[in-house]
Design a protein around this motif. Structure first.
Motif, mmCIF file in Angstrom:
data_model
loop_
_atom_site.group_PDB
_atom_site.id
_atom_site.type_symbol
_atom_site.label_atom_id
_atom_site.label_comp_id
_atom_site.label_asym_id
_atom_site.label_seq_id
_atom_site.Cartn_x
_atom_site.Cartn_y
_atom_site.Cartn_z
ATOM 1 N N ALA A 50 0.370 0.066 10.907
ATOM 2 C CA ALA A 50 -0.546 -0.883 11.525
ATOM 3 C C ALA A 50 0.296 -1.890 12.307
ATOM 4 O O ALA A 50 1.525 -1.755 12.377
ATOM 5 C CB ALA A 50 -1.399 -1.566 10.474
ATOM 6 N N TYR A 53 1.722 -4.366 9.244
ATOM 7 C CA TYR A 53 2.125 -3.769 7.983
ATOM 8 C C TYR A 53 2.297 -2.258 8.113
ATOM 9 O O TYR A 53 1.731 -1.615 8.998
ATOM 10 C CB TYR A 53 1.076 -4.044 6.884
ATOM 11 N N TYR A 55 1.537 0.906 5.638
ATOM 12 C CA TYR A 55 0.849 1.288 4.407
ATOM 13 C C TYR A 55 1.429 2.596 3.909
ATOM 14 O O TYR A 55 1.582 3.551 4.683
ATOM 15 C CB TYR A 55 -0.657 1.433 4.655
ATOM 16 N N ALA A 68 1.488 -1.896 0.601
ATOM 17 C CA ALA A 68 1.646 -2.383 1.971
ATOM 18 C C ALA A 68 2.896 -3.239 2.042
ATOM 19 O O ALA A 68 3.138 -4.076 1.163
ATOM 20 C CB ALA A 68 0.425 -3.176 2.408
ATOM 21 N N SER A 93 -8.452 -3.360 6.265
ATOM 22 C CA SER A 93 -7.480 -3.502 7.339
ATOM 23 C C SER A 93 -8.234 -3.438 8.651
ATOM 24 O O SER A 93 -8.797 -2.405 9.010
ATOM 25 C CB SER A 93 -6.435 -2.378 7.274
#
Length: 238
Positions: A50, A53, A55, A68, A93
């Motif tokens: 992302a 972050y 994951y 995360a 998210s």
């Protein structure tokens, strides 16, 4: 009650007891992940990137769960270690438009099993001076509003009340605990506290000067060491 009826009632009651025991066992079958400071060794199964972050779907023994971490490029199949984490349940998210039933935010993921310091707050608020003071900021309070210094000095008086604040946005963390975390400064401060955190669902950019209305919470404890002397919640731009 005759003997036949008594036996039937007894069997029915026994069935209820057995069913209840089965339900209890089913609920207790899944053990929670230990989020204390013990060292965890996890193997990476799957990775999703992302904006802020990474994951990771990981295995720890016979348990599979999501963690995360700050952006990184993990190696699938490799073993990593962490000591401290904070679980977020039903975490959405916004980047991925995905809801995780459970995800553990980890600060200290490492390929080494050497102990690391305690996890820092992902909102940037562990301690008073995580966000540096920008001494160039000079923002006048909004009409009918208060300064950051006044809020921190008189926090008990403002607790539970709506206040209007105005400042320059110095930091933003979006999509944590289903809200955005905005840090503002106005050039004032009290007892070393110059950075004010607000939670909001609105999208705000670093560098903006904003006027926001929200409710003051004091000594706010989100658990796992995430504590705020003063925070303004459910803030909206005015």
């Amino acid at each position: 009650m005759n003997k036949t009826t008594f036996k039937l009632v007894g069997l029915a009651l026994l069935g209820v007891v057995v069913m209840t025991s089965c339900v209890k066992k089913k609920k207790e079958a899944v053990d929670p992940i230990d989020t204390s400071s013990m060292m965890h060794a996890v193997t990476v199964n799957k990775t999703i990137q992302a904006s802020a972050y990474t994951y990771l779907q990981v295995n720890e023994g016979d348990q599979e769960y999501w963690i995360a971490v700050n952006k990184m490029e993990p190696v699938p199949g490799q073993t990593y270690y962490f000591a401290n984490s904070m679980e977020m349940k039903d975490f959405k998210s916004n980047d991925l438009d995905t809801v995780f039933a459970s995800v553990f935010f980890v600060e200290d993921l490492s390929s080494s099993n050497e102990p690391k310091p305690a996890m820092a707050n992902p909102h940037g608020e562990m301690g008073r001076k995580v966000v540096e003071q920008d001494e160039s900021i000079r923002v006048e309070p909004a009409e009918g509003g208060i300064t950051v210094a006044s809020l921190f000095t008189n926090k008990a008086d403002y607790a539970g009340k709506e206040v209007l604040v105005r400042g320059k946005v110095v930091k933003v963390n979006n999509g944590i605990m289903n809200r955005n975390w905005v840090h503002i400064q106005d050039g004032t401060g009290a007892d070393g506290q110059y950075d004010l955190t607000l939670t909001t669902t609105e999208v705000i950019a670093v560098g903006d000067t904003v006027t926001m209305l929200g409710t003051v919470a004091v000594d706010k404890d989100f658990g796992a060491g995430y504590f705020y002397d003063v925070i303004i919640e459910s803030a909206v731009v005015k």
